[in-house]
Design an enzyme around this catalytic site. Structure first.
Site, PDB file in Angstrom:
ATOM      1  N   LYS A 254       0.841  -1.197   0.000  1.00  0.00           N
ATOM      2  CA  LYS A 254       0.000   0.000   0.000  1.00  0.00           C
ATOM      3  C   LYS A 254       0.877   1.247   0.000  1.00  0.00           C
ATOM      4  O   LYS A 254       1.787   1.378   0.808  1.00  0.00           O
ATOM      5  CB  LYS A 254      -0.893   0.022   1.243  1.00  0.00           C
ATOM      6  CG  LYS A 254      -1.790   1.255   1.315  1.00  0.00           C
ATOM      7  CD  LYS A 254      -2.826   1.125   2.399  1.00  0.00           C
ATOM      8  CE  LYS A 254      -2.386   1.698   3.721  1.00  0.00           C
ATOM      9  NZ  LYS A 254      -2.311   3.165   3.761  1.00  0.00           N
TER      10      LYS A 254
ATOM     11  N   ASP B  79      -3.492   4.357  -1.969  1.00  0.00           N
ATOM     12  CA  ASP B  79      -4.442   4.785  -0.924  1.00  0.00           C
ATOM     13  C   ASP B  79      -4.418   6.302  -0.801  1.00  0.00           C
ATOM     14  O   ASP B  79      -3.838   6.852   0.128  1.00  0.00           O
ATOM     15  CB  ASP B  79      -4.015   4.095   0.393  1.00  0.00           C
ATOM     16  CG  ASP B  79      -4.856   4.513   1.590  1.00  0.00           C
ATOM     17  OD1 ASP B  79      -5.996   4.956   1.395  1.00  0.00           O
ATOM     18  OD2 ASP B  79      -4.359   4.380   2.729  1.00  0.00           O
TER      19      ASP B  79
ATOM     20  N   LYS C 257      -7.390   8.170  -1.246  1.00  0.00           N
ATOM     21  CA  LYS C 257      -8.733   8.569  -0.759  1.00  0.00           C
ATOM     22  C   LYS C 257      -9.258   9.805  -1.476  1.00  0.00           C
ATOM     23  O   LYS C 257      -9.572  10.826  -0.845  1.00  0.00           O
ATOM     24  CB  LYS C 257      -8.698   8.837   0.749  1.00  0.00           C
ATOM     25  CG  LYS C 257      -8.194   7.674   1.579  1.00  0.00           C
ATOM     26  CD  LYS C 257      -8.209   8.018   3.061  1.00  0.00           C
ATOM     27  CE  LYS C 257      -7.684   6.912   3.933  1.00  0.00           C
ATOM     28  NZ  LYS C 257      -6.233   6.641   3.781  1.00  0.00           N
TER      29      LYS C 257
ATOM     30  N   HIS D 178     -11.355  12.668  -2.976  1.00  0.00           N
ATOM     31  CA  HIS D 178     -12.630  13.269  -2.558  1.00  0.00           C
ATOM     32  C   HIS D 178     -12.688  14.665  -3.168  1.00  0.00           C
ATOM     33  O   HIS D 178     -12.085  15.600  -2.656  1.00  0.00           O
ATOM     34  CB  HIS D 178     -12.683  13.341  -1.016  1.00  0.00           C
ATOM     35  CG  HIS D 178     -13.985  13.805  -0.468  1.00  0.00           C
ATOM     36  ND1 HIS D 178     -14.250  13.878   0.877  1.00  0.00           N
ATOM     37  CD2 HIS D 178     -15.118  14.220  -1.080  1.00  0.00           C
ATOM     38  CE1 HIS D 178     -15.475  14.313   1.075  1.00  0.00           C
ATOM     39  NE2 HIS D 178     -16.022  14.543  -0.105  1.00  0.00           N
ATOM     40  N   ASP D 179     -13.410  14.789  -4.290  1.00  0.00           N
ATOM     41  CA  ASP D 179     -13.480  16.072  -4.999  1.00  0.00           C
ATOM     42  C   ASP D 179     -14.722  16.021  -5.891  1.00  0.00           C
ATOM     43  O   ASP D 179     -15.500  15.066  -5.796  1.00  0.00           O
ATOM     44  CB  ASP D 179     -12.183  16.275  -5.823  1.00  0.00           C
ATOM     45  CG  ASP D 179     -11.829  17.747  -6.017  1.00  0.00           C
ATOM     46  OD1 ASP D 179     -12.746  18.535  -6.352  1.00  0.00           O
ATOM     47  OD2 ASP D 179     -10.659  18.109  -5.847  1.00  0.00           O
ATOM     48  N   ILE D 180     -14.898  16.995  -6.755  1.00  0.00           N
ATOM     49  CA  ILE D 180     -16.067  16.937  -7.640  1.00  0.00           C
ATOM     50  C   ILE D 180     -15.912  15.733  -8.583  1.00  0.00           C
ATOM     51  O   ILE D 180     -14.786  15.293  -8.863  1.00  0.00           O
ATOM     52  CB  ILE D 180     -16.258  18.249  -8.443  1.00  0.00           C
ATOM     53  CG1 ILE D 180     -15.026  18.565  -9.289  1.00  0.00           C
ATOM     54  CG2 ILE D 180     -16.590  19.403  -7.511  1.00  0.00           C
ATOM     55  CD1 ILE D 180     -15.237  19.705 -10.284  1.00  0.00           C
ATOM     56  N   PRO D 181     -17.051  15.194  -9.065  1.00  0.00           N
ATOM     57  CA  PRO D 181     -16.986  13.952  -9.851  1.00  0.00           C
ATOM     58  C   PRO D 181     -15.999  13.999 -11.014  1.00  0.00           C
ATOM     59  O   PRO D 181     -15.211  13.059 -11.206  1.00  0.00           O
ATOM     60  CB  PRO D 181     -18.424  13.782 -10.348  1.00  0.00           C
ATOM     61  CG  PRO D 181     -19.246  14.426  -9.277  1.00  0.00           C
ATOM     62  CD  PRO D 181     -18.448  15.601  -8.796  1.00  0.00           C
ATOM     63  N   ASN D 182     -15.983  15.086 -11.761  1.00  0.00           N
ATOM     64  CA  ASN D 182     -15.099  15.158 -12.930  1.00  0.00           C
ATOM     65  C   ASN D 182     -13.631  15.048 -12.524  1.00  0.00           C
ATOM     66  O   ASN D 182     -12.851  14.324 -13.140  1.00  0.00           O
ATOM     67  CB  ASN D 182     -15.360  16.475 -13.680  1.00  0.00           C
ATOM     68  CG  ASN D 182     -14.468  16.615 -14.895  1.00  0.00           C
ATOM     69  OD1 ASN D 182     -14.500  15.780 -15.802  1.00  0.00           O
ATOM     70  ND2 ASN D 182     -13.642  17.660 -14.908  1.00  0.00           N
TER      71      ASN D 182
ATOM     72  N   THR E 200     -11.673   5.387  10.800  1.00  0.00           N
ATOM     73  CA  THR E 200     -11.815   4.736  12.117  1.00  0.00           C
ATOM     74  C   THR E 200     -11.262   5.618  13.231  1.00  0.00           C
ATOM     75  O   THR E 200     -11.474   5.349  14.402  1.00  0.00           O
ATOM     76  CB  THR E 200     -11.110   3.365  12.140  1.00  0.00           C
ATOM     77  OG1 THR E 200      -9.813   3.523  11.590  1.00  0.00           O
ATOM     78  CG2 THR E 200     -11.877   2.328  11.367  1.00  0.00           C
TER      79      THR E 200
ATOM     80  N   ARG F  37      -3.133  -6.299  14.292  1.00  0.00           N
ATOM     81  CA  ARG F  37      -1.919  -6.546  15.066  1.00  0.00           C
ATOM     82  C   ARG F  37      -1.803  -8.038  15.374  1.00  0.00           C
ATOM     83  O   ARG F  37      -2.680  -8.595  16.037  1.00  0.00           O
ATOM     84  CB  ARG F  37      -1.948  -5.779  16.403  1.00  0.00           C
ATOM     85  CG  ARG F  37      -1.745  -4.273  16.259  1.00  0.00           C
ATOM     86  CD  ARG F  37      -0.332  -3.960  15.820  1.00  0.00           C
ATOM     87  NE  ARG F  37      -0.120  -2.536  15.567  1.00  0.00           N
ATOM     88  CZ  ARG F  37      -0.332  -1.917  14.407  1.00  0.00           C
ATOM     89  NH1 ARG F  37      -0.797  -2.581  13.358  1.00  0.00           N
ATOM     90  NH2 ARG F  37      -0.066  -0.627  14.265  1.00  0.00           N
TER      91      ARG F  37
ATOM     92  N   GLN G 267      -3.123   2.212  17.213  1.00  0.00           N
ATOM     93  CA  GLN G 267      -4.377   1.531  16.869  1.00  0.00           C
ATOM     94  C   GLN G 267      -5.107   1.218  18.170  1.00  0.00           C
ATOM     95  O   GLN G 267      -4.542   0.624  19.078  1.00  0.00           O
ATOM     96  CB  GLN G 267      -4.112   0.243  16.076  1.00  0.00           C
ATOM     97  CG  GLN G 267      -3.474   0.450  14.710  1.00  0.00           C
ATOM     98  CD  GLN G 267      -4.422   1.053  13.675  1.00  0.00           C
ATOM     99  OE1 GLN G 267      -5.597   1.313  13.966  1.00  0.00           O
ATOM    100  NE2 GLN G 267      -3.914   1.296  12.483  1.00  0.00           N
TER     101      GLN G 267
ATOM    102  N   GLY H 132       0.900  -2.320   8.673  1.00  0.00           N
ATOM    103  CA  GLY H 132       2.046  -1.439   8.453  1.00  0.00           C
ATOM    104  C   GLY H 132       3.184  -1.741   9.393  1.00  0.00           C
ATOM    105  O   GLY H 132       4.019  -2.611   9.154  1.00  0.00           O
ATOM    106  N   ARG H 133       3.216  -1.024  10.529  1.00  0.00           N
ATOM    107  CA  ARG H 133       4.362  -1.059  11.444  1.00  0.00           C
ATOM    108  C   ARG H 133       4.811  -2.446  11.908  1.00  0.00           C
ATOM    109  O   ARG H 133       6.020  -2.684  12.011  1.00  0.00           O
ATOM    110  CB  ARG H 133       4.111  -0.107  12.622  1.00  0.00           C
ATOM    111  CG  ARG H 133       4.270   1.348  12.196  1.00  0.00           C
ATOM    112  CD  ARG H 133       3.589   2.306  13.132  1.00  0.00           C
ATOM    113  NE  ARG H 133       2.137   2.202  13.054  1.00  0.00           N
ATOM    114  CZ  ARG H 133       1.306   2.972  13.734  1.00  0.00           C
ATOM    115  NH1 ARG H 133       1.774   3.892  14.541  1.00  0.00           N
ATOM    116  NH2 ARG H 133      -0.003   2.836  13.593  1.00  0.00           N
TER     117      ARG H 133
HETATM  118  O1  C5P Z   1       1.124   0.682  11.058  1.00  0.00           O
HETATM  119  P1  C5P Z   1      -0.299   0.256  10.983  1.00  0.00           P
HETATM  120  O2  C5P Z   1      -0.497  -1.245  10.795  1.00  0.00           O
HETATM  121  O3  C5P Z   1      -1.152   0.804  12.091  1.00  0.00           O
HETATM  122  O4  C5P Z   1      -0.780   0.926   9.611  1.00  0.00           O
HETATM  123  C1  C5P Z   1      -2.074   0.877   9.169  1.00  0.00           C
HETATM  124  C2  C5P Z   1      -2.216   1.526   7.848  1.00  0.00           C
HETATM  125  O5  C5P Z   1      -3.589   1.551   7.550  1.00  0.00           O
HETATM  126  C3  C5P Z   1      -1.714   2.963   7.773  1.00  0.00           C
HETATM  127  O6  C5P Z   1      -1.203   3.178   6.445  1.00  0.00           O
HETATM  128  C4  C5P Z   1      -2.953   3.784   8.007  1.00  0.00           C
HETATM  129  O7  C5P Z   1      -2.941   5.025   7.354  1.00  0.00           O
HETATM  130  C5  C5P Z   1      -4.025   2.890   7.389  1.00  0.00           C
HETATM  131  N1  C5P Z   1      -5.362   3.083   7.940  1.00  0.00           N
HETATM  132  C6  C5P Z   1      -5.689   2.874   9.262  1.00  0.00           C
HETATM  133  N2  C5P Z   1      -6.976   3.086   9.685  1.00  0.00           N
HETATM  134  C7  C5P Z   1      -7.916   3.483   8.819  1.00  0.00           C
HETATM  135  C8  C5P Z   1      -7.595   3.687   7.473  1.00  0.00           C
HETATM  136  C9  C5P Z   1      -6.285   3.474   7.060  1.00  0.00           C
HETATM  137  O8  C5P Z   1      -4.837   2.498  10.057  1.00  0.00           O
HETATM  138  N3  C5P Z   1      -9.133   3.642   9.234  1.00  0.00           N
END
Ligand code: C5P
Length: 237
Positions: A37, A64, A66, A68-72, A123, A185, A194, A214-215
């Site tokens: 990602k 990723d 995301k 978010h703007d006008i449709p065009n 989230t 995790r 998180q 990620g981490r």
């Molecule tokens: O390091 P970690 O596993 O927490 O990374 C989660 C990834 O998912 C990050 O790139 C974060 O921006 C993304 N993400 C998230 N929660 C969301 C949407 C995206 O943690 N609701």
């Protein structure tokens, strides 16, 4: 997860601000072991050149950003992103049906169409933030459901959601609609920021198709063995 998809459910978030560090990490991972990602941080530092390099190295890339703007504007941005060869990308569901429909339409004409998903509610929003946003009368859960319905009715392939929402959404949206869940995790790994993380095996049990991690991987001393541990936990390896 689509039956035709032979790849991994695991999507590793390369959350780095330096494209060379990101490449170094990608080189330690195998395209057969995970997807990748690219979010705002890495995209802003490495741009489309970086995305192309990862695609050329054989990775399925989830872009990723995301939109978010006008449709065009969103439709045109999606078409450009699709031409980079990404595997999945996303828009924000709050952009509405016209925007999501326009994004789908823009890609229909292309040879290779990426999966298109929508973010529902971030989230990170707590329930009380909804009223600050003018979304007074419904809870987060209901909002997520409504936006996921809208995404599906607009022709999108799936949504990004919390694993805690996955079983309700699976029931509501059926077996084909893709659920992509961050906040994962493996057992015994630090939660970082998180708040309500679930394990990879729980996420799959709740109905997630793809898991964003990620981490726990990118900060691991042995990233590929962490990838393998996660794959083992979900029965992929
Ligand atoms: O390091 P970690 O596993 O927490 O990374 C989660 C990834 O998912 C990050 O790139 C974060 O921006 C993304 N993400 C998230 N929660 C969301 C949407 C995206 O943690 N609701």
């Amino acid at each position: 997860m689509p039956k035709s998809d032979q790849g991994s459910r695991l999507i590793v978030a390369l959350d780095f601000d330096d494209p060379e560090v990101a490449f170094k990490m990608a080189r330690q991972l195998k395209p057969t072991g995970c997807r990748i990602k690219v979010g705002l941080e890495l995209y802003l530092s490495g741009g489309s050149e970086l995305v192309r390099r990862l695609v050329d190295d054989g990775f399925d890339v989830f872009l990723d950003l995301k939109f978010h703007d006008i449709p065009n504007t969103v439709a045109r941005a999606c078409a450009v992103a699709a031409r980079l060869g990404v595997w999945m990308m996303n828009v924000h569901g709050l952009g509405g049906k016209k925007m999501m429909r326009a994004a789908c339409d823009a890609m229909e004409a292309l040879d290779r169409v990426p999966l298109l998903t929508a973010v529902t509610m971030l989230t990170s929003h707590a329930e009380e933030e909804l009223s600050q946003l003018g979304l007074k009368d419904t809870g987060i859960q209901q909002h997520v459901g409504q936006l996921a319905d809208l995404a599906k009715n607009s022709g999108l392939d799936g949504v990004v959601c919390s694993a805690h929402e996955a079983s309700d959404l699976r029931e509501r949206l059926g077996p084909e609609f893709l659920l992509v869940t961050p906040g994962i995790r493996p057992a015994g790994v630090p939660m970082n920021d998180q708040r309500r993380a679930v394990t990879p095996e729980e996420a799959v049990e709740f109905g997630a198709d793809y898991l964003v991690v990620g981490r726990p991987v990118i900060q691991s001393v042995t990233p590929m063995s962490t990838v393998r541990d996660i794959q083992r936990a979900i029965g992929e390896y």
